[in-house]
Design a protein around this motif. Structure first.
Motif, PDB file in Angstrom:
ATOM      1  N   ARG A 139       0.888  -1.413   0.087  1.00 29.62           N
ATOM      2  CA  ARG A 139       0.039  -0.051  -0.085  1.00 29.62           C
ATOM      3  C   ARG A 139       0.812   1.364  -0.035  1.00 29.62           C
ATOM      4  O   ARG A 139       0.444   2.230   0.862  1.00 29.62           O
ATOM      5  N   ARG A 140       1.945   1.179  -0.736  1.00 24.50           N
ATOM      6  CA  ARG A 140       2.887   2.546  -0.872  1.00 24.50           C
ATOM      7  C   ARG A 140       2.835   2.815  -2.434  1.00 24.50           C
ATOM      8  O   ARG A 140       3.960   2.622  -2.949  1.00 24.50           O
ATOM      9  N   GLN A 392       1.773  11.547   1.451  1.00 27.47           N
ATOM     10  CA  GLN A 392       1.574  10.205   0.991  1.00 27.47           C
ATOM     11  C   GLN A 392       2.188   9.126   2.021  1.00 27.47           C
ATOM     12  O   GLN A 392       1.763   7.855   1.785  1.00 27.47           O
ATOM     13  N   SER A 393       2.558   9.526   3.042  1.00 22.25           N
ATOM     14  CA  SER A 393       3.136   8.699   4.092  1.00 22.25           C
ATOM     15  C   SER A 393       1.837   8.197   4.909  1.00 22.25           C
ATOM     16  O   SER A 393       1.067   8.855   5.405  1.00 22.25           O
ATOM     17  N   PRO A 394       1.846   6.898   5.134  1.00 20.37           N
ATOM     18  CA  PRO A 394       0.757   6.303   5.799  1.00 20.37           C
ATOM     19  C   PRO A 394       0.916   6.543   7.297  1.00 20.37           C
ATOM     20  O   PRO A 394       0.261   6.322   8.133  1.00 20.37           O
ATOM     21  N   HIS A 395       2.183   6.982   7.778  1.00 19.73           N
ATOM     22  CA  HIS A 395       2.539   7.087   9.017  1.00 19.73           C
ATOM     23  C   HIS A 395       2.153   8.614   9.415  1.00 19.73           C
ATOM     24  O   HIS A 395       2.239   8.876  10.822  1.00 19.73           O
ATOM     25  N   GLU A 398      -3.843  11.602  10.151  1.00 24.01           N
ATOM     26  CA  GLU A 398      -4.881  12.016   9.373  1.00 24.01           C
ATOM     27  C   GLU A 398      -5.583  13.187   9.332  1.00 24.01           C
ATOM     28  O   GLU A 398      -5.818  13.349  10.525  1.00 24.01           O
TER      29      GLU A 398
END
Length: 594
Positions: A139-140, A392-395, A398
């Protein structure tokens, strides 16, 4: 009237102007977010230039790299022999490389280069696609798109093209490395059913082993995958110890399986000692002999100083990714397995980069092909370093909004620069081809001389590093030594002949093959051996002068000069001297004129 026009061209374009199927498609397209479109554009650009680059070399029927010749010649000998590297043909890379060369020749045409070009093009495309797939499975997607384009850009613009698309061990090991990581990312980057995760990790281990069986120094690449698998095993709940550690066990078992099968194959053929010598012992005892006592740190410092821009850029990218992902792991040691598992993709890329660089430097030979395997990992580091500024970083926390502006700027700057450079490079390559470069290997004037001196189809022997002529001239090698540096005791970069560095029993083996095969022609081609001739090896020189005659020299298309030694029974006997008329002296035949 105005209302009707607004229906057709306004925001509600779909009403009254599109058929029902087109309306549904347009509504779906409008729901796709901007960042997805930008990532898709980067991905398509990477695929477009990867395919164009591979197609340029796929159409060639010629060798690109020095190694192409000897590896392809080994593949030909395997097909004519027992399909057993080291036994049918002597060399010191991993056996998988030679099996793949044999497969390429079997499918692409015997004594042709099309199979080799297809193999190396496939390796390049698999590496580029594997990078994108590994990141996408984790998912990257943005990092994967940037990494794939970076890989194509570095390979085509910054590296030596002969090595990127040449049949060298590093180019063939790289797709195994990347494919292994892709399966591991699929298994560990998201939740998976128990059986599926074990199967994926087993496949990742097997592919990692195949990379090491292609180029031995890459056997340890399973280590970073193992650390990620251990972190996931410790961070997830499990109903039993078996279910907790089954994934790690599958990874190890998958890695061991190809190794065990290869060893058993050689043991069954009674050639285990031969396998051990060429796979391991020669590399340790002979290949590294020129660097005995070398000062490693000083050597690495000199390389970093001589390549200042590259080493500085590399450190900056490494530091950027390490600060973003290694820092949080070190900052929460009490939650180490959980934190490591959450950032396992990034940490594995970081560790694989360091490991690949260490392997590349380990031989102390700073040749372009040795730096191919780090390129996929560095490309992924570039993608990861741009994730956070591109939003775009999932970390990242939000925010509820899709930050497409940063992604747009990153995509435009990076994508346009890479595409412009790649386009210019491909245009320049085509111009070079139009002027006569990058052309097919035939016709080759050396082949015309070989056909003149040796019966059609008969095996010959070439002393030198000229295995390409075996294929181009469609001549089988009379010896397992398709390149002579192993016999001469040359270990680059020391190109002098060292009898103590000669491969085990190589001179005796070569003489035995001469006796058994009796090749009609032996070519002495020292150009690529830095002037070391077969006549400088006393026992070979003695045999040559006893059983062969020197018929003169000729050159190949690229200027390699080679001396032709023809078997004595084929040598042209000099015409008998014309009888001179005898003039008798006036005194009679008792006193002939001398």
């Amino acid at each position: 009237m105005l209302r009707s026009m607004r229906t057709r061209v306004g925001p509600h374009l779909t009403r009254g102007s599109l058929p029902r199927g087109g309306l549904a498609l347009w509504q779906r397209l409008r729901r796709i977010p901007v960042d997805a479109w930008l990532i898709a554009v980067l991905s398509v650009t990477a695929a477009f230039y990867a395919l164009r680059s591979a197609n340029f070399f796929l159409r060639m029927n010629a060798a690109l790299h020095f190694d192409d010749g000897y590896v392809t010649s080994i593949g030909e000998r395997l097909l004519d022999g027992h399909l057993l590297p080291y036994v049918d043909a002597a060399s010191h890379r991993g056996p998988v490389m030679y099996w793949l060369a044999a497969l390429a020749q079997a499918l692409g045409g015997r004594m042709e280069w099309y199979g080799v070009r297809a193999l190396t093009s496939l390796a390049f495309l698999t590496s580029a696609g594997g990078i994108w797939l590994a990141a996408t499975l984790a998912r990257r997607r943005f990092a994967g798109a940037v990494a794939a384009l970076s890989f194509v850009f570095v390979g085509m613009v910054l590296l030596e093209l002969q090595t990127v698309f040449g049949l060298v061990g590093e180019a063939i090991a790289t797709p195994w490395l990347v494919s292994s990581f892709a399966l591991a990312s699929w298994a560990l980057g998201r939740e998976q059913p128990f059986a599926k995760r074990c199967a994926l990790l087993g496949g990742a281990g097997a592919l990692a082993a195949l990379s090491g069986l292609t180029k031995q120094t890459y056997l340890p690449v399973v280590g970073p995958l193992g650390l990620w698998a251990v972190a996931v095993a410790l961070s997830e709940p499990a109903t039993s110890r078996f279910r907790r550690w089954a994934g790690v066990g599958a990874l190890v078992a998958g890695w061991l399986l190809p190794l065990v099968l290869v060893v058993l194959l050689y043991a069954a053929k009674g050639e285990l000692g031969t396998f051990y010598y060429w796979f391991y012992r020669y590399n340790v005892d002979v290949y590294m002999a020129p660097y005995e006592g070398a000062r490693v740190i000083k050597t690495l410092y000199r390389w970093a100083r001589d390549n200042g821009y590259l080493s500085f850029s590399l450190i900056v990218v490494l530091a950027s990714v390490a600060a973003q992902h290694l820092g949080p792991v070190l900052g929460s040691l009490r939650q180490l397995p959980q934190t490591y598992a959450r950032r396992g993709f990034e940490l594995t890329v970081l560790l694989q980069t360091l490991l690949a660089l260490a392997i590349s430097f380990s031989t102390l030979r700073f040749w372009p092909q040795y730096f191919l395997p780090p390129v996929p990992w560095v490309s992924l580091l570039i993608g990861l370093s741009l994730e956070q500024p591109a939003g775009q970083s999932p970390h990242a926390p939000e925010t509820g909004r899709r930050p497409w502006a940063g992604l747009l700027v990153s995509s435009l700057l990076f994508g346009s620069f890479a595409a412009a450079m790649l386009e210019q490079q491909l245009v320049a390559l085509q111009q070079e081809r139009d002027k006569g470069a990058w052309r097919d290997g035939r016709p080759e004037r050396a082949c015309e001389n070989i056909d003149r001196l040796a019966p059609a189809g008969a095996p010959i022997f070439i002393w030198g590093f000229d295995g390409d002529l075996y294929v181009t001239c469609r001549r089988p090698s009379a010896s397992r030594f398709v390149y002579a540096s192993l016999v001469a005791g040359q270990v680059p970069p020391d190109w002098r002949a060292h009898p103590e560095w000669s491969a085990r029993d190589s001179v005796e083996t070569l003489l035995g093959e001469f006796e058994a095969v009796q090749p009609p022609l032996i070519l002495d081609s020292p150009a690529r051996l830095h002037g070391v001739s077969i006549t400088q090896i006393p026992r070979l020189d003695e045999y040559l002068r006893e059983h062969y005659c020197d018929t003169g020299s000729f050159r190949s298309n690229d200027g390699r000069t080679m001396e032709a030694w023809q078997r004595l029974d084929l040598c042209r006997t000099p015409p008998p001297a014309a009888a001179r008329p005898v003039t008798l002296p006036a005194g009679g035949p008792e006193n002939p004129t001398p």
